[in-house]
Design an enzyme around this catalytic site. Sequence first.
Site, PDB file in Angstrom:
ATOM      1  N   CYS A   1      -6.561   1.770  -6.957  1.00 21.19           N
ATOM      2  CA  CYS A   1      -6.429   0.696  -5.967  1.00 21.19           C
ATOM      3  C   CYS A   1      -5.043   0.059  -6.048  1.00 21.19           C
ATOM      4  O   CYS A   1      -4.779  -0.767  -6.924  1.00 21.19           O
ATOM      5  CB  CYS A   1      -7.513  -0.353  -6.202  1.00 21.19           C
ATOM      6  SG  CYS A   1      -7.422  -1.720  -5.039  1.00 21.19           S
TER       7      CYS A   1
ATOM      8  N   CYS B   1      -5.023  -3.729  -5.468  1.00 24.78           N
ATOM      9  CA  CYS B   1      -5.464  -4.498  -6.635  1.00 24.78           C
ATOM     10  C   CYS B   1      -4.403  -4.502  -7.739  1.00 24.78           C
ATOM     11  O   CYS B   1      -4.165  -5.519  -8.370  1.00 24.78           O
ATOM     12  CB  CYS B   1      -6.744  -3.897  -7.248  1.00 24.78           C
ATOM     13  SG  CYS B   1      -7.971  -3.360  -6.078  1.00 24.78           S
ATOM     14  N   ASP B   2      -3.781  -3.357  -7.995  1.00 25.03           N
ATOM     15  CA  ASP B   2      -2.976  -3.199  -9.212  1.00 25.03           C
ATOM     16  C   ASP B   2      -1.478  -3.013  -8.985  1.00 25.03           C
ATOM     17  O   ASP B   2      -0.719  -3.011  -9.958  1.00 25.03           O
ATOM     18  CB  ASP B   2      -3.500  -1.987 -10.009  1.00 25.03           C
ATOM     19  CG  ASP B   2      -4.957  -2.181 -10.424  1.00 25.03           C
ATOM     20  OD1 ASP B   2      -5.350  -3.341 -10.637  1.00 25.03           O
ATOM     21  OD2 ASP B   2      -5.685  -1.182 -10.535  1.00 25.03           O
TER      22      ASP B   2
END
Length: 325
Positions: free
Chosen positions: A135, A138-139
């Site tokens: 992701c 997300c990261d």
Amino acid sequence: MTGTCVYDVIIAGAGPAGMTAAVYTARANMSTLLVENSQPGGQMTKTEAIENYPGYRHILGPDLSREMLEHSVKFGTEVLNGNVEEIKDDFPYKTVLVDGYPYQAKSVIIGTGAKHRSLNIPGEKELSGFGVSYCAVCDGAFFEDLEVVVVGGGDAAVEEAVFLTRFASKVTVIHRRDELRAQRILQNRAFAHEKIEFIWNHTVEEILGDGMVSGVRIKHTITGEESDYPCVGVFIYIGMDPLTSCVNRLGITNENGYVLVDENMKTSIDGIFSAGDVNEKMLRQIVTATGDGSIAAMSAQHYVDYLEEKLQTEQEVKEHDNASY
Ligand code: NAP
């Protein structure tokens, strides 16, 4: 509440969508059964740190999972550990088969999620959360001024490679063929980007690193030649699979297996709602899953009110007819 009772709602899957739905239904005094076959939290449990869920500038995935579960339990949600094998539409109720045992409910919310495909190569599992990610949204921010690779050649891989250029100093897309599957517009965007490079005709055989990712071992698909390529992040985008085996027979999914819903999270079957990553949708994030969960809960509440009224009226008509004889 156990045994032969009929729940107001059974929620299949305790990811952010399911747990949010449970907070809303239980808080509305609906008897709620939340069924999960592994750790509550879904993909969150496998996320090292979450920085894009409003209200939490930085929280560990397992911690947010626990917070959400405790929140739903606080309002009276009953949690059952088990595998939802099948959801059936047995009017007036729904039957949910959990490990072979039938549970009944007036409504059902599907929140079983989707699973990122894995490469299943050495180092992938061990370094997941330590440089290996599925992701970018997300990261990605953890890789400021660092070099990362993206594995895959579809829309997601190419779109997320472009997204990663906001943070990374260099993004290398490693693809197993010599042309991308992604839409032309996304391809053009990536080809034109100065930070993006491509390695064609290579598979990733191993993710290297001791505690943190330090590179990937790649193999030429034609010559078979192997080499090591240094990087600190590996984003794997080789497709996703929705977890919909329990609704296969209901005919509520599209050709890719995702559940089709309207804006109120209603499927084509009355009383069956669906929320989160299992749905056909544009953005699969914790925040969109929780939004879906709250909407599905509200729709389930309206449906249960309607069903109870309908059953009550039918009962009254029956009693009236019997009394007339
Ligand atoms: P996808 O379209 O199935 O692409 C998967 C990519 O991974 C393909 O390039 C495939 O290679 C590669 N791949 C698969 N298995 C592999 C393996 N074991 N090793 C190495 N490479 C492997 O999946 P996706 O990109 O996640 O997209 C899923 C769906 O969402 C698609 O319908 C897509 O159009 C849609 N989507 C749309 C957008 C958008 O419109 N902006 C954004 C994201 C996703 P091959 O090409 O060689 O098969």
